[in-house]
Design an enzyme around this catalytic site. Structure first.
Site, PDB file in Angstrom:
ATOM      1  N   ASP A  17       5.857   4.983  -3.897  1.00 21.80           N
ATOM      2  CA  ASP A  17       5.800   5.692  -2.583  1.00 21.80           C
ATOM      3  C   ASP A  17       6.580   4.999  -1.688  1.00 21.80           C
ATOM      4  OD1 ASP A  17       4.648   7.537  -0.577  1.00 21.80           O
ATOM      5  OD2 ASP A  17       3.517   5.701  -0.179  1.00 21.80           O
ATOM      6  N   ASP A  19       6.953   5.487   2.377  1.00 22.82           N
ATOM      7  CA  ASP A  19       5.985   5.073   3.633  1.00 22.82           C
ATOM      8  C   ASP A  19       4.791   4.460   3.524  1.00 22.82           C
ATOM      9  OD1 ASP A  19       8.055   6.510   5.096  1.00 22.82           O
ATOM     10  OD2 ASP A  19       7.337   8.404   4.557  1.00 22.82           O
ATOM     11  N   GLU A 312      -3.990 -18.250  12.224  1.00 21.50           N
ATOM     12  CA  GLU A 312      -4.957 -19.433  12.247  1.00 21.50           C
ATOM     13  C   GLU A 312      -3.812 -20.535  11.540  1.00 21.50           C
ATOM     14  OE1 GLU A 312      -8.875 -19.225  11.382  1.00 21.50           O
ATOM     15  OE2 GLU A 312      -9.078 -17.264  12.460  1.00 21.50           O
TER      16      GLU A 312
END
Length: 397
Positions: A17, A19, A312
């Site tokens: 695919d 998008d 983090e």
């Protein structure tokens, strides 16, 4: 992430695919729709964006019109929006791992196709902005070239036909539920790479669910393996972020016993959009102290079930004191693993320390060690911010 189910035969062809799988289209969608909605007295709601994933342009337009109560027909809406989208196609960035996967398939002689609900002309325009992509696909099928778009299997069946292969020989890689449904309906094997956060449980019909294209393991499907992993790490194109350290709440560090330094999502929306969740590593520079090895996580920390995506970093050094107000810069050079949940706090802590050991060792390799000398780690943040007007904030805990 779900492990792949056993397959009866080896895969020979791959169908991708576009998008949300290869391209970070979400950013462009919000960039176009936000100002349009404001102009029409509405406010863009990012939480509704998931409704557009995997739909044809016509279907997506209908959803937007209904959700925001806009006074246009679907045809009128598309006629207004299409030129705006056309101007943005070359601004869409490849998702992490997309270029790597495409090059790998081509260099190993694995036939690959593109199959998207977008019109063929839009597909051509988007991939023309990415060097080598068009030449890498044996077939390209758009939603306007078949009778029905996904979740109908038509697009995938047409792709297999154009590659002169049978559906069971094909491996589909998709980010959306309609795409997964279409691949399974076509009788193909499907890897899901969900583009909608924290909804992987909905993709149980897929043969495998992974965090990002960085986590594709072709050998699981009888395809040639990647050869670029080094000592449990994957080299990536380096990226750079930084800002002054400020005091934070510290829930994670207090529970885990690990002194992380959070980067608040609101200051790094572009970074969070461009980079997949997972565990990374690299170098950290403190303006008055020096340069240190570091490991960092990006994501929702499933064990704590965070509601927003965070960054983090953990500087692999015992400072013995706080350093609030100092400038901290990060150069991220490699990837270790996808974000994962853990059955216990102890297992989470054990894995974090294992990540640190992997990063500590890998950063001694010349491939990664050279970035310790990056000028970015040493230059003054104030100088850079005065030049580009963009200041980031790091939340230390």
């Amino acid at each position: 992430m779900a492990t792949p189910k056993p397959i009866a035969r080896l895969i020979s062809h791959v169908i991708l695919d576009l998008d949300g799988t290869l391209l970070n289209t979400d950013c462009v969608v919000s960039q176009v729709l936000k100002p349009f909605l404001v102009k029409n007295g509405k406010k863009w709601d990012s939480k509704k964006a998931h409704k557009l994933v995997g739909k044809t342009p016509y279907e997506a337009a209908a959803v937007v019109l209904e959700d925001y109560g806009l006074p246009y027909s679907t045809e009128e809406f598309l006629s207004m929006l299409t030129p705006m989208f056309n101007e943005q196609w070359c601004n869409i960035k490849a998702l992490p791992g997309a270029n790597r996967l495409i090059k790998h398939l081509k260099s190993n002689g694995v036939p690959a196709a593109l199959a998207s609900n977008s019109p063929r002309s839009n597909i051509e325009a988007k991939i023309s902005c990415h060097q080598g992509w068009k030449e890498s696909f044996s077939a390209i099928v758009g939603g306007d070239e078949v009778e029905k778009g996904k979740p109908s299997p038509d697009i995938f069946l047409e792709a297999a036909k154009r590659m002169n292969t049978n559906p069971p020989n094909c491996l589909v890689i998709e980010d959306s539920l309609p795409g997964v449904a279409a691949g399974k309906a076509a009788g193909m094997h499907v890897i899901a790479v969900p583009s909608v956060p924290k909804r992987t449980a909905e993709f149980s019909s897929a043969d495998e669910v992974i965090n990002s294209l960085l986590d594709v393991k072709p050998e699981k499907w009888g395809l040639p393996p990647f050869s670029d992993w080094i000592d449990d790490t994957l080299p990536i194109e380096p990226w750079f972020i930084g800002g002054p350290v400020i005091k934070g709440f510290g829930r994670g560090s207090k529970v885990l016993g690990i002194p992380t330094a959070n980067l608040p999502a609101e200051n790094f929306s572009d970074v969070l959009s461009e980079h997949t969740s997972g565990v990374y590593f690299g170098w950290a520079g403190l303006s008055t102290r020096g340069i240190y090895k570091m490991v960092m996580s990006i994501g929702w920390n499933p064990y704590f079930d965070n509601t927003e995506k965070t960054i983090e970093p953990w500087l692999l050094h015992d400072f013995g004191e706080d350093f609030y107000g100092e400038e901290l810069r990060l150069v991220i050079v490699g990837y270790i693993r996808p974000e994962a949940n853990f059955p216990s706090l102890e297992s989470l802590i054990e894995r974090i320390h294992e990540d640190a050991r992997i990063a500590e060792k890998a950063l001694n390799l010349p491939l990664y060690a050279k970035y310790k000398d990056s000028p970015y780690l040493r230059n003054s943040l104030k100088e850079d911010n005065s030049a580009n007007g963009n200041q980031s904030v790091i939340d230390s805990k």
